[in-house]
Write a protein that holds these residues in place. Structure first.
Motif, PDB file in Angstrom:
ATOM      1  N   LYS A 268       0.006   5.421   3.909  1.00 46.97           N
ATOM      2  CA  LYS A 268       0.395   4.311   3.023  1.00 46.97           C
ATOM      3  C   LYS A 268       0.772   3.085   3.866  1.00 46.97           C
ATOM      4  O   LYS A 268       0.438   1.947   3.534  1.00 46.97           O
ATOM      5  CB  LYS A 268       1.567   4.716   2.134  1.00 46.97           C
TER       6      LYS A 268
ATOM      7  N   TYR B 100       9.594   5.234   5.475  1.00 43.45           N
ATOM      8  CA  TYR B 100      11.054   5.414   5.425  1.00 43.45           C
ATOM      9  C   TYR B 100      11.475   6.851   5.712  1.00 43.45           C
ATOM     10  O   TYR B 100      12.647   7.131   5.942  1.00 43.45           O
ATOM     11  CB  TYR B 100      11.632   4.942   4.080  1.00 43.45           C
TER      12      TYR B 100
ATOM     13  N   TYR C  31      15.126   8.970 -10.885  1.00 48.08           N
ATOM     14  CA  TYR C  31      14.601   9.386 -12.197  1.00 48.08           C
ATOM     15  C   TYR C  31      14.660  10.904 -12.391  1.00 48.08           C
ATOM     16  O   TYR C  31      14.945  11.383 -13.492  1.00 48.08           O
ATOM     17  CB  TYR C  31      13.158   8.905 -12.392  1.00 48.08           C
TER      18      TYR C  31
ATOM     19  N   ASN D 229       0.588   9.343  -4.981  1.00 49.32           N
ATOM     20  CA  ASN D 229      -0.380   8.270  -5.253  1.00 49.32           C
ATOM     21  C   ASN D 229      -0.242   7.145  -4.247  1.00 49.32           C
ATOM     22  O   ASN D 229       0.830   6.890  -3.712  1.00 49.32           O
ATOM     23  CB  ASN D 229      -0.151   7.704  -6.661  1.00 49.32           C
TER      24      ASN D 229
END
Ligand SMILES: NC(=O)c1ccc[n+]([C@@H]2O[C@H](COP(=O)([O-])OP(=O)(O)OC[C@H]3O[C@@H](n4cnc5c(N)ncnc54)[C@H](OP(=O)(O)O)[C@@H]3O)[C@@H](O)[C@H]2O)c1
Length: 502
Positions: free
Chosen positions: A286, A301, A352, A431
């Protein structure tokens, strides 16, 4: 081959029949011959649609004529030939009435505890009503999976359909505003098909009336972008950055969740505006992609301390923070912000999965102390506040895409049955760019293939039952999920730009 001569009773022909539900299609070759005495037989089964790949066996061209052929054949003959059809009502057959269409949808079965599980969702089948005046029948093409579904799963009643936006194709229309073949973006839910009055559809986000929008021609770029860079995440990124933080050229912008649907666009808009852009994401590949997109700095991170990273990349401090994740990352970024820095509070995905778990206090408020110390302006927002300017935002984003200034990536999961897993995957960070499910319903060609049902309600799909909903959860297990990434860069030619699979 089709000859039919009623007078001398000498006839010989083959008829192709398709027994179908909407997601389980069997194609049969029915050979009907008669020479003096009538002889009928189910000669050959052409095959089934592969539920994993959604590939169908080659369909003989004659199949397309089935609705022309069938009414010419005496009902008795067909009944005898097929057994399964039990056509007791010839009138219904002759009128080509379309009944018993089966659609599939996913309901919220259980409140997820922590990370959602596939079994938190229940796949059910429902019988679609015929399309009434003013209504349309839509078939999903691309469905969006988004983080907000996780907190929706805490509030929507159990047993209701999971919400989502989708690009759907109009396959039958009795509404002049929608034509067969139109692609629409709609507040659709996790479902395969829907018959509805478009004027009565409600927004996924605020419950207001939200008619499906007919998609314009995006100039050859995929319609799935209406769920990403040219849809809700794009508008979130554009307005959430510009309107909330009023960024200025030369300022330093930090984006968390930077390789996601929203974050990847925020960072690129930051670059368009002449900012110094720093992104944080959870994997090395990513990070590489963020650098390709033009981020000045990008970090994993999981490997690098956010504070150390900002020492290197933001020696003069951070002016603007676009926060997609909350929690520890946000705390660390806020400690490095300049006095009167601005924070666009877009999401808090890091907490979440802790919703509903009272043993874990949410980490999101952890930014309070640096927010006070650095006198930050922190502004939460919900993207629907810009509904009146939505189309302007899309046009602006489309302009950037067409000029090659805004690149996109999609992580596409193949197969409607994989909706739950695709959703779980975004909460695991699997994703890059926008997460999309490609429904892979082979065009059932409703106009070509009518699905018949006897007046007794016999079911051609083989799924049995006359109840409105049949549980098919078992079929979900063991489904093979295939994922691929698709990316676009309009600065290259259309051939180069298309797809790259891995
Ligand atoms: N306010 C609004 O109106 C609005 C509108 C749209 C979206 N949002 C919010 O914006 C955020 C991004 O949405 P999106 O559509 O861009 O999401 P997305 O593309 O699905 O990206 C989700 C990414 O978040 C990261 N992530 C997942 N769990 C995480 C965790 N525990 N800690 C840190 N990162 C985690 C993962 O990337 P890594 O591998 O890099 O960690 C994952 O790929 C979400 O919080 C969403 O709720 C808000």
């Amino acid at each position: 081959m089709l000859t039919w001569n009623n007078k001398d009773k000498a006839f010989k022909y083959s008829v192709f029949l398709m027994c179908s539900s909407l997601e389980d299609v069997e194609i049969g070759l029915l050979k009907v011959t008669a020479n003096g005495t009538t002889k009928v037989a189910l000669a050959e089964r052409v095959g089934r649609i592969n539920r994993q790949t959604c590939e169908r066996p080659p369909v003989p061209a004659e199949l397309l004529k089935v609705t022309d052929i069938v009414p010419q054949i005496p009902t008795k003959l067909i009944r005898k030939a097929t057994g399964v059809l039990s056509l007791t009502n010839r009138k219904r057959l002759l009128s080509h009435s379309v009944v018993n269409m089966k659609a599939k949808k996913f309901l919220l079965a259980k409140r997820p505890i922590g990370e959602p599980k596939v079994t938190d969702f229940e796949a059910v089948q429902e019988e679609l009503p015929p399309v009434g005046e003013g209504e349309i029948l839509m078939e999903s093409v691309y469905l969006s999976v988004d983080p907000y579904m996780r907190y929706k799963s805490e509030s929507i009643p159990l047993g209701t359909i999971m919400p989502c936006q989708a690009v759907a194709r109009v396959v039958e229309s009795k509404n002049p505003a929608y034509k067969v073949g139109d692609n629409v973006v709609a507040a659709y839910g996790w479902r395969s098909h829907l018959v509805t009055d478009p004027n009565k559809m409600l927004s996924t986000f605020d419950g207001s009336v939200s008619k499906p929008q007919v998609l314009p021609d995006f100039g050859g770029i995929p319609t799935s972008l209406a769920l990403g860079v040219l849809g809700m995440p794009g508008v979130t990124a554009l307005f959430g950055l510009i309107k909330i933080t009023e960024p200025k050229e030369g300022e330093t912008l930090v984006v968390s969740g930077a390789a996601g649907a929203v974050g990847s666009i925020v960072g690129q808009i930051g670059k368009i505006l002449g900012m110094r852009v720093i992104g944080f994401a959870g994997a090395d590949d990513k990070v590489e992609w963020l650098k390709e997109l033009g981020f000045d700095y990008a970090y994993n991170y999981n490997k690098v301390s956010v504070r150390e990273a900002l020492k290197e990349s933001a020696p003069k401090g951070v002016d603007v923070y676009f926060d997609n994740v909350g929690g520890q990352i946000s705390y660390d970024v806020c400690t490095k912000m300049n006095t009167f820095g601005r924070v666009s509070l877009c999401g808090a995905i890091s907490s979440y999965n802790d919703m509903g778990d009272t043993s874990k206090p949410p980490l999101a408020p952890a930014i309070q102390i640096p927010a006070i110390g650095n006198q930050l302006s922190i502004h939460g927002f919900i993207v629907t506040r810009w509904l009146s300017e939505w189309q302007d935002g899309i046009k602006q984003l489309l302009g950037y895409v067409m000029k090659g200034k805004l690149k996109y990536r999609e992580t596409i999961t193949e197969g409607f049955d994989n909706m739950p897993q695709a959703f779980i995957d975004i909460l695991r960070g699997e994703n890059t760019g926008k997460a999309i499910v490609k429904a892979n319903f082979v065009n059932h060609g409703f106009t070509a293939f009518k699905i018949f049902r006897s007046s007794r309600g016999s079911d051609l799909s083989g799924l049995g039952g006359t109840s409105k909903e049949n549980k098919v959860v078992g079929k979900l297990r063991g489904d093979v999920k295939t994922c691929r990434t698709v990316e676009g860069d309009r600065s290259r030619t259309s051939e180069q730009l298309q797809t790259s699979s891995n």
